[in-house]
Design a protein around this motif. Structure first.
Motif, PDB file in Angstrom:
ATOM      1  N   SER A  51       0.823  -1.211   0.000  1.00 51.13           N
ATOM      2  CA  SER A  51       0.000   0.000   0.000  1.00 51.13           C
ATOM      3  C   SER A  51       0.858   1.263   0.000  1.00 51.13           C
ATOM      4  CB  SER A  51      -0.944  -0.011   1.203  1.00 51.13           C
ATOM      5  OG  SER A  51      -1.874  -1.066   1.064  1.00 51.13           O
ATOM      6  N   TRP A  52       1.921   1.291   0.804  1.00 51.61           N
ATOM      7  CA  TRP A  52       2.784   2.474   0.821  1.00 51.61           C
ATOM      8  C   TRP A  52       3.443   2.682  -0.539  1.00 51.61           C
ATOM      9  CZ3 TRP A  52       3.037   6.535   3.902  1.00 51.61           C
ATOM     10  CH2 TRP A  52       2.676   6.425   5.239  1.00 51.61           C
ATOM     11  N   ILE A  53       3.918   1.588  -1.124  1.00 49.44           N
ATOM     12  CA  ILE A  53       4.625   1.717  -2.400  1.00 49.44           C
ATOM     13  C   ILE A  53       3.655   2.086  -3.514  1.00 49.44           C
ATOM     14  CG2 ILE A  53       5.861   0.305  -4.130  1.00 49.44           C
ATOM     15  CD1 ILE A  53       7.585  -0.732  -1.797  1.00 49.44           C
ATOM     16  N   GLN A  54       2.429   1.606  -3.420  1.00 52.04           N
ATOM     17  CA  GLN A  54       1.396   2.050  -4.366  1.00 52.04           C
ATOM     18  C   GLN A  54       1.149   3.550  -4.204  1.00 52.04           C
ATOM     19  OE1 GLN A  54       1.343  -0.599  -6.533  1.00 52.04           O
ATOM     20  NE2 GLN A  54      -0.806  -0.076  -6.776  1.00 52.04           N
ATOM     21  N   GLU A  55       0.988   3.953  -2.953  1.00 49.79           N
ATOM     22  CA  GLU A  55       0.631   5.350  -2.698  1.00 49.79           C
ATOM     23  C   GLU A  55       1.749   6.313  -3.101  1.00 49.79           C
ATOM     24  OE1 GLU A  55      -1.360   6.176   0.975  1.00 49.79           O
ATOM     25  OE2 GLU A  55      -2.660   4.428   0.751  1.00 49.79           O
ATOM     26  N   LEU A  56       2.988   5.894  -2.917  1.00 52.64           N
ATOM     27  CA  LEU A  56       4.098   6.750  -3.384  1.00 52.64           C
ATOM     28  C   LEU A  56       3.973   6.981  -4.883  1.00 52.64           C
ATOM     29  CD1 LEU A  56       7.358   5.557  -1.544  1.00 52.64           C
ATOM     30  CD2 LEU A  56       5.911   7.517  -1.019  1.00 52.64           C
ATOM     31  N   THR A  99      14.395  12.504  -0.570  1.00 54.86           N
ATOM     32  CA  THR A  99      13.756  13.668   0.056  1.00 54.86           C
ATOM     33  C   THR A  99      12.503  14.124  -0.698  1.00 54.86           C
ATOM     34  OG1 THR A  99      15.227  15.111  -1.200  1.00 54.86           O
ATOM     35  CG2 THR A  99      15.925  14.543   1.040  1.00 54.86           C
ATOM     36  N   ARG A 100      12.085  13.347  -1.694  1.00 54.80           N
ATOM     37  CA  ARG A 100      10.869  13.696  -2.430  1.00 54.80           C
ATOM     38  C   ARG A 100       9.680  13.693  -1.450  1.00 54.80           C
ATOM     39  NH1 ARG A 100      10.109  10.364  -7.917  1.00 54.80           N
ATOM     40  NH2 ARG A 100      12.213  11.200  -8.239  1.00 54.80           N
ATOM     41  N   PRO A 101       8.813  14.719  -1.507  1.00 47.19           N
ATOM     42  CA  PRO A 101       7.730  14.773  -0.508  1.00 47.19           C
ATOM     43  C   PRO A 101       6.548  13.875  -0.869  1.00 47.19           C
ATOM     44  CG  PRO A 101       7.711  16.758  -1.867  1.00 47.19           C
ATOM     45  CD  PRO A 101       8.864  15.924  -2.354  1.00 47.19           C
ATOM     46  N   PHE A 102       6.012  13.222   0.133  1.00 48.39           N
ATOM     47  CA  PHE A 102       4.763  12.476  -0.021  1.00 48.39           C
ATOM     48  C   PHE A 102       3.703  13.170   0.831  1.00 48.39           C
ATOM     49  CE2 PHE A 102       1.876   9.203   1.760  1.00 48.39           C
ATOM     50  CZ  PHE A 102       1.241   8.838   0.592  1.00 48.39           C
ATOM     51  N   PHE A 103       2.638  13.614   0.183  1.00 48.24           N
ATOM     52  CA  PHE A 103       1.584  14.347   0.887  1.00 48.24           C
ATOM     53  C   PHE A 103       0.487  13.380   1.304  1.00 48.24           C
ATOM     54  CE2 PHE A 103       3.720  17.347  -1.917  1.00 48.24           C
ATOM     55  CZ  PHE A 103       4.010  18.386  -1.039  1.00 48.24           C
ATOM     56  N   ASP A 104       0.233  13.344   2.590  1.00 44.96           N
ATOM     57  CA  ASP A 104      -0.682  12.355   3.160  1.00 44.96           C
ATOM     58  C   ASP A 104      -1.804  13.082   3.911  1.00 44.96           C
ATOM     59  OD1 ASP A 104      -1.650   9.911   3.879  1.00 44.96           O
ATOM     60  OD2 ASP A 104      -0.059   9.426   5.311  1.00 44.96           O
ATOM     61  N   PRO A 105      -2.973  13.246   3.256  1.00 45.94           N
ATOM     62  CA  PRO A 105      -4.064  13.967   3.922  1.00 45.94           C
ATOM     63  C   PRO A 105      -4.592  13.158   5.112  1.00 45.94           C
ATOM     64  CG  PRO A 105      -4.605  13.391   1.619  1.00 45.94           C
ATOM     65  CD  PRO A 105      -3.368  12.665   1.974  1.00 45.94           C
ATOM     66  N   ARG A 106      -4.782  13.796   6.255  1.00 47.79           N
ATOM     67  CA  ARG A 106      -5.271  13.123   7.445  1.00 47.79           C
ATOM     68  C   ARG A 106      -6.774  13.306   7.564  1.00 47.79           C
ATOM     69  NH1 ARG A 106      -1.945   9.641   7.887  1.00 47.79           N
ATOM     70  NH2 ARG A 106      -2.880   9.112   9.878  1.00 47.79           N
ATOM     71  N   GLU A 118      11.739   8.357   4.181  1.00 48.43           N
ATOM     72  CA  GLU A 118      11.141   7.974   5.466  1.00 48.43           C
ATOM     73  C   GLU A 118      10.100   6.880   5.260  1.00 48.43           C
ATOM     74  OE1 GLU A 118      10.851  11.762   8.401  1.00 48.43           O
ATOM     75  OE2 GLU A 118       9.841  12.046   6.476  1.00 48.43           O
ATOM     76  N   VAL A 119       9.303   7.022   4.219  1.00 50.70           N
ATOM     77  CA  VAL A 119       8.250   6.035   3.950  1.00 50.70           C
ATOM     78  C   VAL A 119       8.870   4.652   3.724  1.00 50.70           C
ATOM     79  CG1 VAL A 119       6.466   5.322   2.302  1.00 50.70           C
ATOM     80  CG2 VAL A 119       6.597   7.713   3.062  1.00 50.70           C
ATOM     81  N   MET A 120       9.929   4.604   2.928  1.00 44.83           N
ATOM     82  CA  MET A 120      10.549   3.308   2.626  1.00 44.83           C
ATOM     83  C   MET A 120      11.147   2.679   3.883  1.00 44.83           C
ATOM     84  SD  MET A 120       9.941   2.671  -0.511  1.00 44.83           S
ATOM     85  CE  MET A 120      11.138   1.690  -1.435  1.00 44.83           C
TER      86      MET A 120
ATOM     87  N   ASN B 149       6.118   3.520  14.579  1.00 46.38           N
ATOM     88  CA  ASN B 149       6.126   4.312  13.340  1.00 46.38           C
ATOM     89  C   ASN B 149       7.456   5.026  13.118  1.00 46.38           C
ATOM     90  OD1 ASN B 149       3.553   3.612  12.680  1.00 46.38           O
ATOM     91  ND2 ASN B 149       2.613   5.551  13.313  1.00 46.38           N
ATOM     92  N   LEU B 150       7.955   4.940  11.911  1.00 51.05           N
ATOM     93  CA  LEU B 150       9.152   5.707  11.559  1.00 51.05           C
ATOM     94  C   LEU B 150       8.750   7.037  10.927  1.00 51.05           C
ATOM     95  CD1 LEU B 150      12.474   4.345  10.240  1.00 51.05           C
ATOM     96  CD2 LEU B 150      11.484   6.308   9.084  1.00 51.05           C
ATOM     97  N   VAL B 151       7.673   7.045  10.150  1.00 52.62           N
ATOM     98  CA  VAL B 151       7.193   8.322   9.592  1.00 52.62           C
ATOM     99  C   VAL B 151       6.679   9.198  10.742  1.00 52.62           C
ATOM    100  CG1 VAL B 151       6.591   7.557   7.250  1.00 52.62           C
ATOM    101  CG2 VAL B 151       4.935   7.261   9.088  1.00 52.62           C
TER     102      VAL B 151
END
Lengths: 162, 162
Positions: A51-56, A99-106, A118-120, B149-151
């Motif tokens: 899921s994380w790798i999909q979302e990236l 350092t590419r940003p991943f935007f994660d709406p909460r 960080e995600v990886m 969590n690491l993120v």
């Protein structure tokens, strides 16, 4: 980065083999901690990695629940289905992605911003953490857990001077 | 590499704070799996991190047993005593060290050869694995474990384009 993913995939495979000698009841039993069971943990590891790798990549993650995958072969098949794309992504990793940003709406309307690096690493630590839980449950059912050793797996070739 | 060590040190600190609200009896109680107890696990993580990094530098590892460190403050002090040298080693890490060979004589007379990069990742995975065990034991005593969590820990700054 790639080394840790390869470690995780090797360890995961060893846990699948470990599961072969354990009854379905023990694999499915509800336990204390984590997501609450051995097979459920393996499913959760696969789900979170995918899921994380999909979302990236701007795709949507995996939406199905564990109930449809509550068997060792089903979990293995899911892993095998996801693996090629995950591996391709991991192997194509390069420094500029760190350092590419991943935007994660909460849900509360705010926006988390994580670096891809960080995600990886989160995905890497996620599996290792949950496998630590498996190791306790293994002992609870009287069975030696899979070794968590990273050394001795031939993951990096030492440079021997001739 | 450095990111994962910083993650581990942050998580370890959070576990020390978590321990402050737990009775000495629970911290010292013998449990199923791993090295068999909460404080013992924290001691073991510190010991293993220190010993490997000492051995890479050709120095001898830590030889004392847990019995002399069976208290939260003693464990914290040991960690604080070792940390500066561990941090210095981690921060001085460079690419050429990744494949440098580490020769590890085995009791049976054979010689294991690990790459330094494998040893360092082994140390990283070692803590995360054992912390996974802590998380199960935390639930067993009815207490929420520290997040793995690491993120969200600000370990890598995302590069935001202006």
């Amino acid at each position: 980065m790639q080394t840790m993913f390869r470690y995780n995939w090797l360890v995961r495979e060893e846990w699948y083999r470990w599961c072969e000698d354990v009854s379905v009841e023990e694999l499915q039993r509800t336990r204390t901690g984590g997501v609450g069971g051995i097979l459920h943990t393996l499913f959760h590891i696969i789900d979170v990695e995918w899921s994380w790798i999909q979302e990236l990549q701007g795709k949507s993650g995996f939406q199905e629940s564990f109930e449809s995958y509550n068997g060792l072969e089903k979990v293995r098949k899911l892993d095998a289905a996801f693996r090629p794309e995950v591996e391709e992504f991991v192997q194509s990793w390069e420094l500029s992605m760190e350092t590419r940003p991943f935007f994660d709406p909460r849900p509360n309307g705010t926006m988390d911003v994580d670096a891809w690096g960080e995600v990886m690493r989160h995905v890497i630590a996620h599996q290792i953490h949950h496998v630590g839980q498996l190791s306790v449950w293994a002992r609870e059912i009287g069975k030696k857990p899979v070794s968590a050793n990273l050394v001795g797996k031939g993951l990096i070739n030492p440079q021997l001077l001739s």
